[in-house]
Every structure is written in structure tokens, then in C-alpha cells.
Design an enzyme around this catalytic site. Structure first.
Site, mmCIF file in Angstrom:
data_model
loop_
_atom_site.group_PDB
_atom_site.id
_atom_site.type_symbol
_atom_site.label_atom_id
_atom_site.label_comp_id
_atom_site.label_asym_id
_atom_site.label_seq_id
_atom_site.Cartn_x
_atom_site.Cartn_y
_atom_site.Cartn_z
ATOM 1 N N ASN A 380 0.874 -0.945 0.460
ATOM 2 C CA ASN A 380 -0.038 -0.173 -0.340
ATOM 3 C C ASN A 380 1.154 1.173 -0.302
ATOM 4 O O ASN A 380 1.486 1.672 0.566
ATOM 5 C CB ASN A 380 -0.863 -0.100 1.306
ATOM 6 N N GLU A 381 1.196 1.876 -1.276
ATOM 7 C CA GLU A 381 1.401 3.465 -1.107
ATOM 8 C C GLU A 381 2.782 3.298 -0.672
ATOM 9 O O GLU A 381 3.402 4.120 0.110
ATOM 10 C CB GLU A 381 0.987 5.087 -0.322
ATOM 11 N N ASN A 435 -5.527 4.972 -4.522
ATOM 12 C CA ASN A 435 -6.065 5.695 -3.883
ATOM 13 C C ASN A 435 -5.948 7.222 -4.326
ATOM 14 O O ASN A 435 -4.839 7.424 -3.997
ATOM 15 C CB ASN A 435 -4.966 5.524 -1.920
ATOM 16 N N TYR A 441 -7.462 16.028 -0.537
ATOM 17 C CA TYR A 441 -5.941 16.129 -0.814
ATOM 18 C C TYR A 441 -5.607 17.383 -1.541
ATOM 19 O O TYR A 441 -4.495 18.204 -0.828
ATOM 20 C CB TYR A 441 -5.337 15.486 -0.435
ATOM 21 N N TRP A 515 -12.431 4.638 2.168
ATOM 22 C CA TRP A 515 -11.565 4.965 3.375
ATOM 23 C C TRP A 515 -12.580 5.876 3.829
ATOM 24 O O TRP A 515 -12.490 7.221 3.845
ATOM 25 C CB TRP A 515 -10.319 4.935 2.860
ATOM 26 N N LYS A 536 -12.224 10.040 8.795
ATOM 27 C CA LYS A 536 -12.892 9.460 7.220
ATOM 28 C C LYS A 536 -13.746 8.352 7.296
ATOM 29 O O LYS A 536 -14.485 8.673 5.991
ATOM 30 C CB LYS A 536 -12.015 9.490 5.857
HETATM 31 C C1 ADA Z 1 -3.031 6.367 2.730
HETATM 32 C C2 ADA Z 1 -3.081 5.383 3.096
HETATM 33 C C3 ADA Z 1 -3.993 4.961 4.388
HETATM 34 C C4 ADA Z 1 -4.973 6.466 5.354
HETATM 35 C C5 ADA Z 1 -5.528 7.923 4.058
HETATM 36 C C6 ADA Z 1 -5.462 8.736 4.736
HETATM 37 O O1 ADA Z 1 -3.553 6.661 1.824
HETATM 38 O O2 ADA Z 1 -2.680 4.070 3.337
HETATM 39 O O3 ADA Z 1 -3.807 4.513 5.548
HETATM 40 O O4 ADA Z 1 -4.684 6.994 6.048
HETATM 41 O O5 ADA Z 1 -4.130 7.818 3.234
HETATM 42 O O6 ADA Z 1 -7.199 8.758 5.423
HETATM 43 O O7 ADA Z 1 -5.016 9.443 4.585
#
Ligand code: ADA
Length: 754
Positions: A380-381, A435, A441, A515, A536
């Protein structure tokens, strides 16, 4: 026979590294499992205790009637690293806070009470994932511990915490074939392995096979086998027995499902040959002031909420979840993306790669039988810190490991949004996901659809999913003019209204995951006036409140008739009229205000009623669709409560108002120009910083935007300096009014470049 005894009570605990106790430490804190020492500080913001803590307990050695039996301790989750001692002797060491592991303690036992001590460690450490991420790394024995005894001949307990048997059902003409094998230890040719397939719905045996234990592989045909699907998640129990003469020596039962699936880059996900766009949520497991030390009821409540919203998939982020949860997904019908915590920061040390290998092996071996799981998530990322050959190579190795351990499932990964749309990170896994956070953001929510379409056009052979998207929603904040980064419940709902439609219009996207389903603990965070949390979630961290955005998805996904009036917590409203938004899967919604019919609207999921009259004092609003009703009580007030706006957002709104007075009567409707030799918003922030006059414009603008002046000394400078002004505004000022960027450009283009 095998005997399994949970040992959850009568523990002692020390929240410091006191070292291995020599005898039972009566004076330590009495403790019951599951337990984490970060239940409170892990979600309070700021630092949380990260280090070694100790657990101790005594236990009687289980007695096996015959000689040669073995005794194991089984730990279902110990954050993040554990060393286990029995009677002062180290019996095992485990790296990784989310998978199960077992220690064979037979040779360390004595006749009477045995002293068990466990040192758990969640300190920062290279070589163990996660290294760094946006969630709290809770420490402790936060899942069950079991004492297992088995006779000398038994199904293997030593292979990565797995069950010691493997059953792989597959669809076949007229029924299903269950390919089965077992891994018995210490057996001779006299031993047999038998497999009985039960239909748990009626308890009937529908298939049987018997094989020599030294060659246990077999295929069992089950005629007219029922399929596992989202709406009818039919399961079969397979009891695997190790037998000698007329005796069952050991027995393991696994639950499996018959289903097949595929993903097509143009057509999306298919389950049992039926197109089934996967639409659902991500889940973090923790809860308010419990951290990750959860009960079965906690897991059940989460799974039930995910079903209630109408999701058909869940991404279990960012690590291996509890066995109970995968089981709930099997029985309730949710397609699962399961993953390891190879996240955010790439650790180039060889131990770190070894740790990925062992966590992925454990994830697959321990969860192989769950029909809900269709995807193994590799990372992930992970490109946040940049790409390297080694990073790509390690991905390749992990993908081939997943394929070797489980050729029946697909591999996937979650790209960070800035991952280039071509290059070596693509087609490493069978399917991929991004993502994407346009509308939070950076950028605007309207950018999501075009971005997805552009990717799809450029990479028509890549199966693209959206592994994360979302924005914060805090129930204190409300607004009639919701805007990006205002943290209001209304902006969160508006954003998800848009996103739900974007995905409904694009069934070729194989899966989308919000998310996040639940707010979760993230000690490093301080956002929207709430410390230590990521807000979130569609549901609060205590699971008590469904935010309006929850109902957006229920309207889009659920087949149960529903109607929900949004903005019930935006209960005190100024003005003679207001807007009412209703989420429903009905074709029409009727609105009544204070007992009077107001309007009836035809719509698709989101029904907007403008200019709804409010009388001073209390107003009763009723919405009705398909016979389902919802009601809201709204008070008309002179002035809306100040706490509806986050102070930082208020400062920004003020700043922006002053900004427009400050810049005077520039023509903000005129298209922006970028004359040669003049500064403009297309220039890099660090270049502008070299020219005091132009930098002054930028400083004033950022002061208006965020309440803080831009400065090379600020913590954010490294992140901002290489961006153009245009980008910086898009990233940081999602809610800037029309003309803001143009007004900066108009001023910059007055100034000569050196
Ligand atoms: C990222 C990450 C997540 C999450 C999200 C966020 O995409 O993979 O863990 O926390 O950011 O809320 O910024």
C-alpha cells in the site's frame, strides 16, 4: 484427540520492560485477554507507549493419555513482536503484529505449574512492517492465546500457523470437485486420512474419501454443489480426520465455499460468471478506548454494519485481521481483499523483505480456506518514498510467492495517487488499484471521473480499481455551503454523493473501497480539531453514529428500501428557507414540512429540495419514499452556532474575504495570462521565493488561505517548494473561492523576473 483450551484469564501484566520474571509475578497488574496497552494513548494524539511490556501466567501441562504427545501455545495476535518463555526458557520469537503463530513448548514443560512469560514489543524497529503509517501500532496480546495438545501423530501445527490440511473446491460439471490434502506428522502406513464434506445447512454428509496418511491427496466430487455468492453465501464444512484402526487420532474441520471469479479490464469483476462490480469499504479494526483488543461481538457489529450499508466487498486494511472477521465475511457474503502491512515506507534491509515474505506466507496459509477472500494485497502506497529497482524486485518476489502458495486467487496492490500511470509498478500484480483523493488532499471531487477515464484509456489492459478515496467528516461541523477541507458532515456527504455516482457510471472499475468504514486511531494525527484520529469514517470510532455519508451509500448499494434525511445534526439553521437533501433508493420522495405537503421529486439516490420554508422555532420535516419514512427536527435560529465552523476554517474564510478587499478591483473573470519575463502562478514556489516582491504576494495569499504565512522555515516547505503556485493552491486550498488563483496571477504578472 486434539484438545484446545483458551487461556484468557488470570494473566499478570507490566507496562514496562522489567525483564523475564523468575517466578509468577503476583504483584503485576491482573489482566484478562484480549488486551492492548495503547487502548487510550493510541488514539489520544501525540506520543503513545511504544516499547516492551510483559505478560505472565501459569498453566498446568495438559495430559495426553499416550506418550509422545506435543503441547503448543497458539497466539492469534501479538503486537508487534513477541518473545515467549516457558519456565525461563525462550520457546519462540515472532515478528509481525497481526498474524497467528504457535510455539511447541513440550520440551520446556515440567510436571506441575508452568510459568509462561511473553515480552511484546511495539517499539519502532527496522526489519518489521509496518514501519510507519497513518494508524496506531497497538502493542499487546490483543487476540486470544490457546493451549493446544495433540497426540504424537497429528496434523501439522508448525507450518506458519496454518491448519495442517488444505481443501480447494472448484466448480465442475454437475457439481464441484473438492481437492483435498493433509499434512500429518509422525504417521506410518497404518494411518488413514478421511475427509467428510458436510452441508452445514442440514448437517448431511455429501461427500467422503479415505486415503493412506502417507499419500493423503484426493479429489472428492460433490454432485449438485451449491455455490458461494454474495446473496447466498453457501458454505461446506470439511472434517479431516487422522485415523488408526478404529480410533480418530486428530481432527481438523475447515469451512470452504464453491465459487469462481475473474476480472476483465474492460468489464470489471465477475463472480460465478455474473458481472458484479465490487463496491464497498475499507476497514481498520480498532475501536474507541479498546484499540485492537476486540470481542467477537465487536467483529460481528462491524460486519453487520458493512452488510447494512449494502457493500459487497471489504478491503481489510492494512494487515491481517482476526479469523472471526474473515469467517463473518464468508457467512455474510462479502468479497475480501486481504493484505499485509507492506506500507508507506520501503525498508531496504534484507530482514524487512524476509518479514514481508513471512507475513504474506502467514496471511495466505492461515486464511487459505475463506471463500470470501479473492485478492491478496501485496503493498500500500509503498512509492511514497520513491521507487527503486530493489522495491520492484521485492514486489515480484512477493507476487510469485503468493502464486506459489495459492494459484487460485489474484494479487493486487494499492498505488499512492502520484504513482505514474505507466512504468514498472504496473502489471506486477494481476489487478491494481489507486488510492485517489481528489476533492480532499488536492484537486476537486470532479477530477476523479476524468482521471479514471484517462488512466483507463492509456492503460486499457490494466484492471483498475480504487482502493481508497474519502474525506474527513466531523459531526460538530455543519455548513449550508460545504467546501473541501471544512471537515463538515455536509461536505463529506456531498463528496460521497459525487463519488458513488462516478463509480456507478463505471462498472469496468473492478472494485472501489471507501476510506474508511470507521473512524480509527492514528496517534500522529491532529486534524479538524480532533487529535489522534482519522475521521474519514462513514461511522464513528465508537460505532454509535452513522454519518450522513453512510446513507449515501446505502441509497446507492442496498436493496432494502430506505429513506434518510441528511443534516439532522445541522439542527439549528438561520434563514427563512433551507435546503433538504434526502438519500433514498425509491424512485420518488415526498417531503412534508410541519404537516404540510411541500413537494414530490423523482430522482436517483439523491433528492434535493431547495427553498424549504422554516418557521421560527422548531420545524418537523418528513420524507417518504416507497412507504418508508424518515423525520428530522430543525430549529430556525437568528444565528447559527459558532462551533458549527472549525476555527481554522473561520480564519480562512475571514482571510479570503479580506484578501479580495486587499487586491481591489482586479478583473477576476478574465482568462489568466502568462506574459514572458513576468512571474505567474505557473512558476515554482522556490523560484518565486528568490524575488522578494513576488514572494510577498505569495506570502499574503497563503496567509489568507491558511492563516499561516508561507516560509522556507516551515515544516511544509520541503513538500511545497518544488510545486507551482497553481498546484500548491489546488493541494492546500480546496475551498478557495472563484477568482482566488486569478487574483494571485494578476498580481504576479505585474512583477518582472530578474
Ligand atoms: C493513505 C493511506 C491510509 C490512510 C489515508 C488517509 O491513503 O493508505 O492508510 O490513512 O492515506 O486518510 O490519508
Amino acid at each position: 484427540m486434539r484438545n484446545i483450551v483458551p487461556i484468557l484469564t488470570d494473566w499478570r501484566f507490566r507496562r514496562e520492560d522489567v525483564g523475564l520474571p523468575e517466578s509468577f509475578p503476583e504483584d503485576w497488574e491482573p489482566m484478562t485477554l484480549p488486551h492492548t496497552w495503547n487502548a487510550v494513548d493510541g488514539m489520544a494524539g501525540g506520543g503513545y507507549y511504544r516499547g516492551v511490556c510483559w505478560y505472565a501466567r501459569t498453566f498446568e501441562a495438559p495430559v495426553q493419555p499416550l506418550p509422545g504427545g506435543r503441547v503448543y501455545l497458539e497466539f492469534l495476535g501479538a503486537g508487534n513482536e513477541a518473545t515467549v518463555y516457558v519456565n525461563g526458557k525462550e520457546v519462540c520469537h515472532h515478528k509481525g503484529g497481526y498474524s497467528a503463530f504457535r510455539c511447541d513448548v513440550t520440551d520446556a514443560l515440567n510436571g506441575g505449574a508452568n510459568l509462561l512469560a511473553v515480552a511484546c514489543n511495539n517499539a519502532e524497529k527496522t526489519g518489521i512492517y509496518p514501519q510507519s503509517a497513518d494508524f496506531t501500532f497497538y502493542g499487546g496480546l490483543y487476540r486470544a492465546v490457546n493451549l493446544i495438545s495433540v497426540p504424537e501423530a497429528h496434523f501439522d501445527l508448525d507450518y506458519f500457523g496454518g491448519p495442517g490440511v488444505r481443501v480447494t473446491p472448484k466448480r465442475a460439471v454437475g457439481g464441484a470437485l473438492f481437492a483435498a490434502t493433509a499434512f500429518p506428522k509422525n504417521v506410518t502406513e497404518q494411518y488413514r486420512v478421511t475427509y467428510t464434506v458436510f452441508d452445514p445447512e442440514n448437517g448431511e454428509a455429501v461427500g467422503f474419501a479415505s486415503r493412506p496418511a502417507l499419500a493423503p491427496e484426493v479429489e472428492i466430487f460433490v454432485p449438485d454443489a451449491k455455490l458461494w455468492s454474495i446473496d447466498a453465501p453457501h458454505l461446506y464444512d470439511v472434517a479431516v480426520r487422522l485415523e488408526l484402526a478404529n480410533e480418530t487420532v486428530d481432527e481438523v474441520t475447515v469451512s470452504v465455499g464453491v465459487r469462481d471469479f475473474s476480472v476483465d479490464p474492460q468489464k470489471g469483476f465477475f463472480l460465478n460468471g455474473v458481472s458484479t462490480p465490487l463496491r464497498g469499504v475499507c476497514r481498520h479494526q480498532d475501536r474507541l478506548y479498546k484499540g485492537n483488543a476486540l470481542t467477537e461481538d465487536d467483529h460481528f457489529e462491524d460486519a453487520a454494519l458493512i452488510k447494512e450499508i449494502g457493500a459487497n466487498t471489504v478491503r481489510l486494511a492494512h494487515y491481517q485481521h482476526a479469523q472471526e472477521f474473515y469467517e463473518l465475511c464468508d457467512t455474510l457474503g462479502l468479497v475480501v481483499w486481504a493484505e499485509i502491512p507492506f506500507i508507506s515506507v520501503f525498508d531496504p534491509s534484507p530482514e524487512a523483505h524476509e518479514n514481508c515474505v513471512s507475513q504474506l506466507t502467514e496471511l495466505i496459509v492461515q486464511n487459505y480456506h475463506h471463500p470470501s477472500i479473492c485478492f491478496w494485497g501485496i503493498s500500500n502506497e509503498i512509492l511514497i518514498g520513491g521507487i527503486s529497482e530493489q522495491l520492484v524486485e521485492n514486489h515480484r518476489a512477493l507476487v510469485s510467492l503468493a502464486k506459489e502458495l495459492d494459484p487460485t486467487r489474484l494479487t493486487t496492490l494499492a498505488h499512492v495517487s502520484m504513482t505514474p500511470t505507466d512504468g514498472p509498478m504496473h502489471t506486477l500484480t494481476d489487478v491494481e488499484s489507486y488510492n485517489i483523493y481528489f476533492g480532499w488532499y488536492g484537486g476537486r471531487m470532479e477530477d476523479n471521473g476524468p482521471w479514471l477515464d484517462a488512466f483507463h484509456e492509456k492503460q486499457p489492459n490494466v484492471c483498475l480499481g480504487v482502493s481508497e478515496y474519502g474525506c474527513e467528516g466531523i459531526l460538530t461541523y455543519h455548513s449550508a455551503h460545504p467546501a473541501c477541507k471544512d471537515y463538515s458532515e455536509e461536505y463529506q456527504a456531498l463528496y460521497h454523493e459525487h463519488m458513488a455516482q462516478v463509480f456507478e457510471d463505471r462498472p469496468w472499475i473492478w472494485a472501489t473501497h471507501v476510506w474508511n468504514m470507521f473512524d480509527f486511531g492514528s496517534a500522529v494525527r491532529d486534524e479538524g480539531g480532533v487529535k489522534g484520529r482519522n475521521n474519514k469514517g462513514l461511522v464513528t470510532i465508537d460505532r454509535n453514529t452513522k454519518k450522513d455519508a453512510f446513507y449515501v451509500y446505502q441509497a446507492f448499494w442496498s436493496k432494502e428500501p430506505m429513506v434518510h434525511i441528511a443534516g439532522k445534526r445541522y439542527a439549528e439553521r438561520a434563514g427563512e428557507t433551507t435546503q433538504i437533501r434526502v438519500y433514498s433508493n425509491a424512485g420518488f420522495v415526498r417531503l412534508t414540512v410541519n404537516g404540510q405537503f411541500f413537494a414530490k421529486r423523482r430522482g436517483h439516490r439523491v433528492f434535493v429540495f431547495d427553498d424549504v420554508p422554516l418557521r421560527p422555532g422548531l420545524n418537523q420535516i418528513v420524507a417518504e419514499g416507497d412507504g418508508v419514512k424518515d423525520t428530522a427536527a430543525l430549529t430556525r435560529v437568528e444565528q447559527e452556532p459558532e462551533h458549527y465552523t472549525l476555527p481554522q476554517v473561520r480564519a480562512q474564510q475571514e482571510g479570503v474575504k479580506n484578501w479580495f478587499t486587499l487586491v481591489g478591483d482586479l478583473d477576476l473573470k478574465a482568462p489568466m495570462s502568462f506574459p514572458k519575463g513576468k512571474w505567474s502562478v505557473r512558476d515554482k514556489v522556490s523560484d518565486i521565493a528568490e524575488c522578494p516582491e513576488a514572494f510577498a504576494v505569495l506570502k499574503k495569499a497563503t496567509l489568507a488561505m491558511s492563516g499561516a504565512e508561507l516560509s522556507p522555515e516551515s515544516g511544509m516547505w520541503g513538500f511545497i517548494k518544488n510545486q507551482t503556485v497553481e498546484n500548491m493552491i489546488a493541494m492546500g486550498g480546496g475551498s478557495m473561492p472563484e477568482g482566488f488563483l486569478e487574483s494571485i496571477n494578476a498580481q504576479l504578472t505585474e512583477i518582472d523576473k530578474p
